[in-house]
Design a protein around this motif. Structure first.
Motif, PDB file in Angstrom:
ATOM      1  N   MET A 184      11.909 -56.688  12.300  1.00 52.29           N
ATOM      2  CA  MET A 184      13.142 -57.234  12.874  1.00 52.29           C
ATOM      3  C   MET A 184      13.148 -58.757  12.780  1.00 52.29           C
ATOM      4  N   GLN A 185      12.024 -59.365  13.088  1.00 54.94           N
ATOM      5  CA  GLN A 185      11.935 -60.823  13.011  1.00 54.94           C
ATOM      6  C   GLN A 185      12.119 -61.291  11.568  1.00 54.94           C
ATOM      7  N   ARG A 186      11.464 -60.628  10.662  1.00 54.47           N
ATOM      8  CA  ARG A 186      11.529 -61.024   9.243  1.00 54.47           C
ATOM      9  C   ARG A 186      12.946 -60.908   8.676  1.00 54.47           C
ATOM     10  N   PHE A 187      13.680 -59.876   9.091  1.00 50.40           N
ATOM     11  CA  PHE A 187      14.995 -59.599   8.509  1.00 50.40           C
ATOM     12  C   PHE A 187      16.165 -59.907   9.443  1.00 50.40           C
ATOM     13  N   SER A 188      15.917 -60.600  10.526  1.00 51.48           N
ATOM     14  CA  SER A 188      16.942 -60.875  11.522  1.00 51.48           C
ATOM     15  C   SER A 188      18.197 -61.527  10.940  1.00 51.48           C
ATOM     16  N   SER A 189      18.015 -62.520  10.099  1.00 53.34           N
ATOM     17  CA  SER A 189      19.196 -63.210   9.548  1.00 53.34           C
ATOM     18  C   SER A 189      19.983 -62.290   8.616  1.00 53.34           C
ATOM     19  N   ARG A 190      19.306 -61.461   7.851  1.00 55.25           N
ATOM     20  CA  ARG A 190      20.018 -60.522   6.960  1.00 55.25           C
ATOM     21  C   ARG A 190      20.731 -59.439   7.762  1.00 55.25           C
ATOM     22  N   ILE A 191      20.132 -59.017   8.856  1.00 57.97           N
ATOM     23  CA  ILE A 191      20.778 -58.034   9.726  1.00 57.97           C
ATOM     24  C   ILE A 191      22.047 -58.644  10.320  1.00 57.97           C
ATOM     25  N   GLU A 192      21.948 -59.883  10.749  1.00 53.69           N
ATOM     26  CA  GLU A 192      23.117 -60.588  11.285  1.00 53.69           C
ATOM     27  C   GLU A 192      24.196 -60.752  10.216  1.00 53.69           C
ATOM     28  N   GLN A 193      23.789 -61.146   8.999  1.00 51.69           N
ATOM     29  CA  GLN A 193      24.748 -61.313   7.903  1.00 51.69           C
ATOM     30  C   GLN A 193      25.460 -60.006   7.570  1.00 51.69           C
ATOM     31  N   ALA A 194      24.766 -58.884   7.746  1.00 56.48           N
ATOM     32  CA  ALA A 194      25.379 -57.577   7.485  1.00 56.48           C
ATOM     33  C   ALA A 194      26.384 -57.198   8.569  1.00 56.48           C
ATOM     34  N   GLY A 195      26.361 -57.940   9.682  1.00 53.28           N
ATOM     35  CA  GLY A 195      27.298 -57.671  10.766  1.00 53.28           C
ATOM     36  C   GLY A 195      26.810 -56.659  11.773  1.00 53.28           C
ATOM     37  N   TYR A 196      25.506 -56.400  11.786  1.00 54.81           N
ATOM     38  CA  TYR A 196      24.944 -55.420  12.696  1.00 54.81           C
ATOM     39  C   TYR A 196      24.414 -56.094  13.963  1.00 54.81           C
ATOM     40  N   ALA A 197      24.659 -55.489  15.110  1.00 52.20           N
ATOM     41  CA  ALA A 197      24.075 -55.961  16.363  1.00 52.20           C
ATOM     42  C   ALA A 197      22.592 -55.631  16.345  1.00 52.20           C
ATOM     43  N   GLN A 198      21.791 -56.471  17.015  1.00 54.00           N
ATOM     44  CA  GLN A 198      20.350 -56.239  16.997  1.00 54.00           C
ATOM     45  C   GLN A 198      19.699 -56.614  18.314  1.00 54.00           C
ATOM     46  N   THR A 199      18.528 -56.008  18.539  1.00 55.57           N
ATOM     47  CA  THR A 199      17.654 -56.356  19.642  1.00 55.57           C
ATOM     48  C   THR A 199      16.308 -56.717  19.011  1.00 55.57           C
ATOM     49  N   ALA A 200      15.296 -56.892  19.820  1.00 53.25           N
ATOM     50  CA  ALA A 200      13.973 -57.228  19.281  1.00 53.25           C
ATOM     51  C   ALA A 200      13.358 -56.069  18.502  1.00 53.25           C
ATOM     52  N   GLN A 201      13.790 -54.829  18.781  1.00 55.65           N
ATOM     53  CA  GLN A 201      13.150 -53.657  18.180  1.00 55.65           C
ATOM     54  C   GLN A 201      14.036 -52.850  17.234  1.00 55.65           C
ATOM     55  N   LEU A 202      15.353 -53.072  17.264  1.00 53.76           N
ATOM     56  CA  LEU A 202      16.232 -52.237  16.441  1.00 53.76           C
ATOM     57  C   LEU A 202      17.534 -52.949  16.130  1.00 53.76           C
ATOM     58  N   PHE A 203      18.259 -52.373  15.160  1.00 59.36           N
ATOM     59  CA  PHE A 203      19.622 -52.828  14.914  1.00 59.36           C
ATOM     60  C   PHE A 203      20.542 -51.627  14.829  1.00 59.36           C
ATOM     61  N   ARG A 204      21.834 -51.892  15.054  1.00 58.23           N
ATOM     62  CA  ARG A 204      22.829 -50.828  15.139  1.00 58.23           C
ATOM     63  C   ARG A 204      23.846 -50.951  14.007  1.00 58.23           C
ATOM     64  N   ILE A 205      24.026 -49.861  13.295  1.00 58.88           N
ATOM     65  CA  ILE A 205      25.028 -49.812  12.232  1.00 58.88           C
ATOM     66  C   ILE A 205      26.200 -48.989  12.767  1.00 58.88           C
ATOM     67  N   PRO A 206      27.321 -49.634  13.068  1.00 60.44           N
ATOM     68  CA  PRO A 206      28.484 -48.875  13.537  1.00 60.44           C
ATOM     69  C   PRO A 206      28.892 -47.824  12.501  1.00 60.44           C
ATOM     70  N   TRP A 207      29.329 -46.670  12.983  1.00 57.72           N
ATOM     71  CA  TRP A 207      29.708 -45.585  12.076  1.00 57.72           C
ATOM     72  C   TRP A 207      30.787 -46.013  11.096  1.00 57.72           C
ATOM     73  N   LYS A 208      31.627 -46.950  11.490  1.00 55.27           N
ATOM     74  CA  LYS A 208      32.737 -47.364  10.625  1.00 55.27           C
ATOM     75  C   LYS A 208      32.364 -48.453   9.636  1.00 55.27           C
ATOM     76  N   MET A 209      31.139 -48.958   9.706  1.00 55.25           N
ATOM     77  CA  MET A 209      30.693 -50.006   8.772  1.00 55.25           C
ATOM     78  C   MET A 209      29.835 -49.391   7.672  1.00 55.25           C
ATOM     79  N   PRO A 210      29.828 -50.020   6.504  1.00 53.78           N
ATOM     80  CA  PRO A 210      28.965 -49.507   5.432  1.00 53.78           C
ATOM     81  C   PRO A 210      27.488 -49.741   5.738  1.00 53.78           C
ATOM     82  N   VAL A 211      26.653 -48.893   5.181  1.00 50.26           N
ATOM     83  CA  VAL A 211      25.206 -49.052   5.294  1.00 50.26           C
ATOM     84  C   VAL A 211      24.764 -50.028   4.214  1.00 50.26           C
ATOM     85  N   ASP A 212      24.038 -51.046   4.612  1.00 51.64           N
ATOM     86  CA  ASP A 212      23.498 -52.017   3.657  1.00 51.64           C
ATOM     87  C   ASP A 212      22.174 -51.446   3.126  1.00 51.64           C
TER      88      ASP A 212
END
Length: 123
Positions: free
Chosen positions: A71-99
């Motif tokens: 999560m730490q290593r990929f935090s900025s890419r997770i944010e750029q994808a538009g996914y919400a995140q915590t220290a342990q996981l990120f959330r992909i909304p059902w209506k958004m594409p999977v990166d």
């Protein structure tokens, strides 16, 4: 993917179920050496009995849990994808594409980073 069959039967929304099936199939096709198991009621992928990635399903999203180091290593890419995140996981909304590129890089990182790991979780 028979390991995940019972988990998938508990998902009421057919589109969410299909999406998870597609993601699980993609992981298995892209990383055929990974093992599969259900633990803590989550579908998980493992490598030499060490944790690589887990998924879970919620009403509005699927959660992807790769451990805090990834999560730490990929935090900025997770944010750029538009996914919400915590220290342990990120959330992909059902209506958004999977990166899938992000998932591929994240899984590859965990496999490489944990190559010498002898425990299920990082210490």
């Amino acid at each position: 993917m028979s390991v995940f069959a019972e988990y998938l039967t508990k998902i009421d929304d057919p589109l969410q179920k299909e999406r998870l099936e597609n993601v699980f199939a993609w992981v298995q096709e892209t990383f055929p050496n990974l093992g599969t198991k259900i633990a803590w009621n989550q579908p998980m992928f493992t490598d030499h009995d060490t944790f690589i990635l887990a998924f879970s399903s919620a009403k509005a999203h699927m959660s992807v849990a790769p451990e805090a180091a990834a999560m730490q290593r990929f935090s900025s890419r997770i944010e750029q994808a538009g996914y919400a995140q915590t220290a342990q996981l990120f959330r992909i909304p059902w209506k958004m594409p999977v990166d899938y590129e992000l998932l591929q890089d994240l899984i590859a990182f965990n496999i490489e980073d944990k190559a010498d790991c002898t425990t299920f979780w990082r210490k």
